[in-house]
Design a protein around this motif. Structure first.
Motif, PDB file in Angstrom:
ATOM      1  N   SER A  22      -7.792  45.389 -12.213  1.00 37.73           N
ATOM      2  CA  SER A  22      -8.291  46.496 -13.428  1.00 37.73           C
ATOM      3  C   SER A  22      -6.892  47.663 -12.558  1.00 37.73           C
ATOM      4  O   SER A  22      -7.074  47.491 -10.629  1.00 37.73           O
ATOM      5  N   PRO A  23      -6.164  48.583 -13.258  1.00 37.02           N
ATOM      6  CA  PRO A  23      -5.443  49.445 -12.474  1.00 37.02           C
ATOM      7  C   PRO A  23      -6.251  50.500 -12.154  1.00 37.02           C
ATOM      8  O   PRO A  23      -5.535  51.619 -10.765  1.00 37.02           O
ATOM      9  N   MET A  24      -8.146  50.913 -12.219  1.00 37.76           N
ATOM     10  CA  MET A  24      -8.357  51.432 -11.222  1.00 37.76           C
ATOM     11  C   MET A  24      -8.111  53.066 -10.861  1.00 37.76           C
ATOM     12  O   MET A  24      -8.173  53.178 -10.574  1.00 37.76           O
ATOM     13  N   THR A  25      -7.726  53.512 -12.341  1.00 39.44           N
ATOM     14  CA  THR A  25      -7.430  54.725 -12.806  1.00 39.44           C
ATOM     15  C   THR A  25      -8.717  55.544 -13.486  1.00 39.44           C
ATOM     16  O   THR A  25      -9.688  54.896 -13.878  1.00 39.44           O
ATOM     17  N   ALA A  26      -8.808  56.712 -13.522  1.00 39.40           N
ATOM     18  CA  ALA A  26      -9.539  57.236 -13.920  1.00 39.40           C
ATOM     19  C   ALA A  26      -9.879  57.356 -15.793  1.00 39.40           C
ATOM     20  O   ALA A  26     -11.021  57.148 -15.762  1.00 39.40           O
ATOM     21  N   ALA A  27      -8.767  56.425 -16.042  1.00 36.63           N
ATOM     22  CA  ALA A  27      -9.253  56.121 -17.675  1.00 36.63           C
ATOM     23  C   ALA A  27      -9.255  54.657 -17.593  1.00 36.63           C
ATOM     24  O   ALA A  27      -9.666  54.622 -18.960  1.00 36.63           O
ATOM     25  N   ASP A  28      -9.106  53.719 -16.845  1.00 37.00           N
ATOM     26  CA  ASP A  28      -8.975  52.790 -16.940  1.00 37.00           C
ATOM     27  C   ASP A  28      -9.964  52.016 -15.574  1.00 37.00           C
ATOM     28  O   ASP A  28      -8.914  51.924 -14.426  1.00 37.00           O
ATOM     29  N   HIS A  29     -10.873  52.156 -15.350  1.00 39.01           N
ATOM     30  CA  HIS A  29     -11.489  51.304 -14.003  1.00 39.01           C
ATOM     31  C   HIS A  29     -12.778  49.862 -14.194  1.00 39.01           C
ATOM     32  O   HIS A  29     -13.238  50.641 -15.424  1.00 39.01           O
ATOM     33  N   VAL A  30     -13.237  49.655 -13.119  1.00 42.54           N
ATOM     34  CA  VAL A  30     -14.215  48.785 -13.036  1.00 42.54           C
ATOM     35  C   VAL A  30     -15.203  49.800 -12.350  1.00 42.54           C
ATOM     36  O   VAL A  30     -15.385  50.659 -11.387  1.00 42.54           O
ATOM     37  N   THR A  31     -16.213  50.062 -13.401  1.00 43.09           N
ATOM     38  CA  THR A  31     -17.558  50.440 -13.338  1.00 43.09           C
ATOM     39  C   THR A  31     -19.273  50.027 -12.179  1.00 43.09           C
ATOM     40  O   THR A  31     -19.265  50.081 -11.422  1.00 43.09           O
ATOM     41  N   ALA A  32     -19.043  48.464 -12.302  1.00 46.43           N
ATOM     42  CA  ALA A  32     -19.958  47.665 -12.093  1.00 46.43           C
ATOM     43  C   ALA A  32     -19.439  46.364 -12.104  1.00 46.43           C
ATOM     44  O   ALA A  32     -18.696  45.723 -13.108  1.00 46.43           O
ATOM     45  N   GLY A  77     -22.843  45.184  -7.606  1.00 47.19           N
ATOM     46  CA  GLY A  77     -21.169  46.804  -6.869  1.00 47.19           C
ATOM     47  C   GLY A  77     -20.773  47.598  -7.970  1.00 47.19           C
ATOM     48  O   GLY A  77     -20.615  46.920  -8.656  1.00 47.19           O
ATOM     49  N   TYR A  78     -21.038  49.025  -7.220  1.00 41.61           N
ATOM     50  CA  TYR A  78     -20.862  49.574  -8.687  1.00 41.61           C
ATOM     51  C   TYR A  78     -19.850  50.443  -7.559  1.00 41.61           C
ATOM     52  O   TYR A  78     -19.211  50.736  -6.327  1.00 41.61           O
ATOM     53  N   PHE A  79     -18.659  51.176  -8.051  1.00 42.08           N
ATOM     54  CA  PHE A  79     -16.699  51.289  -8.696  1.00 42.08           C
ATOM     55  C   PHE A  79     -16.437  52.660  -9.284  1.00 42.08           C
ATOM     56  O   PHE A  79     -17.244  52.679 -10.450  1.00 42.08           O
ATOM     57  N   GLY A  80     -15.848  52.764  -8.621  1.00 39.36           N
ATOM     58  CA  GLY A  80     -14.681  54.344  -9.468  1.00 39.36           C
ATOM     59  C   GLY A  80     -13.415  54.570  -9.129  1.00 39.36           C
ATOM     60  O   GLY A  80     -12.342  53.075  -8.671  1.00 39.36           O
ATOM     61  N   PRO A  81     -12.822  55.459  -9.538  1.00 35.93           N
ATOM     62  CA  PRO A  81     -11.653  55.129  -9.894  1.00 35.93           C
ATOM     63  C   PRO A  81     -10.904  55.229  -8.762  1.00 35.93           C
ATOM     64  O   PRO A  81      -9.425  54.760  -8.218  1.00 35.93           O
ATOM     65  N   ARG A  82     -12.094  55.848  -7.658  1.00 35.77           N
ATOM     66  CA  ARG A  82     -11.309  56.411  -6.049  1.00 35.77           C
ATOM     67  C   ARG A  82     -11.511  54.605  -5.207  1.00 35.77           C
ATOM     68  O   ARG A  82     -11.407  54.954  -4.233  1.00 35.77           O
ATOM     69  N   SER A  83     -12.043  53.410  -5.990  1.00 36.79           N
ATOM     70  CA  SER A  83     -12.667  52.742  -5.468  1.00 36.79           C
ATOM     71  C   SER A  83     -10.950  51.801  -4.666  1.00 36.79           C
ATOM     72  O   SER A  83     -11.103  50.984  -3.789  1.00 36.79           O
ATOM     73  N   GLY A  84     -10.334  52.216  -5.360  1.00 35.01           N
ATOM     74  CA  GLY A  84      -8.658  51.663  -4.904  1.00 35.01           C
ATOM     75  C   GLY A  84      -8.646  49.604  -5.647  1.00 35.01           C
ATOM     76  O   GLY A  84      -7.531  49.296  -6.331  1.00 35.01           O
ATOM     77  N   ARG A  85      -9.785  49.013  -4.905  1.00 39.00           N
ATOM     78  CA  ARG A  85      -9.198  47.597  -6.010  1.00 39.00           C
ATOM     79  C   ARG A  85     -10.712  47.365  -6.602  1.00 39.00           C
ATOM     80  O   ARG A  85     -12.235  48.061  -5.897  1.00 39.00           O
ATOM     81  N   ALA A  86     -11.886  46.399  -7.525  1.00 41.54           N
ATOM     82  CA  ALA A  86     -12.229  45.789  -7.489  1.00 41.54           C
ATOM     83  C   ALA A  86     -12.811  45.100  -7.504  1.00 41.54           C
ATOM     84  O   ALA A  86     -12.494  43.684  -7.876  1.00 41.54           O
ATOM     85  N   GLY A  87     -14.015  44.905  -6.617  1.00 43.39           N
ATOM     86  CA  GLY A  87     -14.369  43.541  -5.676  1.00 43.39           C
ATOM     87  C   GLY A  87     -15.228  43.656  -4.828  1.00 43.39           C
ATOM     88  O   GLY A  87     -14.904  44.816  -4.033  1.00 43.39           O
ATOM     89  N   PHE A  88     -16.293  42.663  -4.356  1.00 42.90           N
ATOM     90  CA  PHE A  88     -16.640  42.212  -2.757  1.00 42.90           C
ATOM     91  C   PHE A  88     -16.864  40.992  -2.760  1.00 42.90           C
ATOM     92  O   PHE A  88     -16.647  40.260  -3.227  1.00 42.90           O
ATOM     93  N   ALA A  89     -17.019  40.641  -1.531  1.00 43.24           N
ATOM     94  CA  ALA A  89     -17.343  39.367  -1.026  1.00 43.24           C
ATOM     95  C   ALA A  89     -18.817  39.310  -0.295  1.00 43.24           C
ATOM     96  O   ALA A  89     -19.310  40.576   0.597  1.00 43.24           O
ATOM     97  N   THR A  90     -19.684  38.140  -0.085  1.00 38.82           N
ATOM     98  CA  THR A  90     -20.388  38.141   0.143  1.00 38.82           C
ATOM     99  C   THR A  90     -20.773  36.898   0.715  1.00 38.82           C
ATOM    100  O   THR A  90     -20.634  36.016   0.396  1.00 38.82           O
ATOM    101  N   ARG A  91     -22.393  36.426   1.197  1.00 37.71           N
ATOM    102  CA  ARG A  91     -22.922  35.281   1.063  1.00 37.71           C
ATOM    103  C   ARG A  91     -23.875  34.465   0.266  1.00 37.71           C
ATOM    104  O   ARG A  91     -25.139  36.501   0.698  1.00 37.71           O
TER     105      ARG A  91
END
Length: 154
Positions: A77-87, A103-117
């Motif tokens: 995702s480009p993570m812009t205001a017009a095109d981003h991941v929300t969750a 995980g919840y995201f917005g355009p200012r998140s920079g990138r959409a993703g997370f890591a966990t166990r």
């Protein structure tokens, strides 16, 4: 006539017995099924169509111990205001609960993703679903073989 003496159990014996009964009361079989996972995904998407793609689910295909399974998920995702991941939500089909993490995201998140166990109760499918700002849903699914199960509740 001989005197009768009542022998009462010690405090330690009572506590051990109580803990044993409590653990029996708390044991319940795993409730999640493939149908429960599908229903959890429907609840997340509101029943909207889910398209395969854009989501990368990085999880080992074979794990020795289901108690600690590394998982990483990311979305193109480009993570812009017009095109981003929300969750991003992760689901499984055989753990006691089908919902693993969200995980919840917005355009200012920079990138959409997370890591966990995570813990996996058994060999099963794991699915990640991303909700985009335009209302579309994208997914990826992985099969994971677990040799030593976790989440043993039954």
């Amino acid at each position: 006539m001989p005197e009768t003496i009542a022998v009462l159990p010690s405090r330690r014996t009572c506590l051990a017995a109580g803990a044993g009964l409590l653990s029996l009361a708390m044991v319940r079989p795993a409730r999640a099924t493939p149908d429960a996972m599908a229903e959890a995904i429907r609840a997340f998407t509101g029943g909207d169509r889910v398209t395969v793609g854009r989501v990368t689910l990085d999880i080992p295909p074979l794990v020795e111990n289901g108690n600690t399974v590394p998982l990483a998920v990311s979305v193109e995702s480009p993570m812009t205001a017009a095109d981003h991941v929300t969750a991003i939500a992760v689901f499984n089909e055989k753990n006691p609960q089908p919902n693993v993490a969200t995980g919840y995201f917005g355009p200012r998140s920079g990138r959409a993703g997370f890591a966990t166990r995570i813990r996996l109760a058994d060999t099963q499918q794991v699915t990640a679903v991303a909700r985009m700002s335009d209302g579309t849903f994208w997914s990826s699914t992985a099969d994971v073989i677990v040799t030593l199960a976790a989440c043993l509740e039954g």
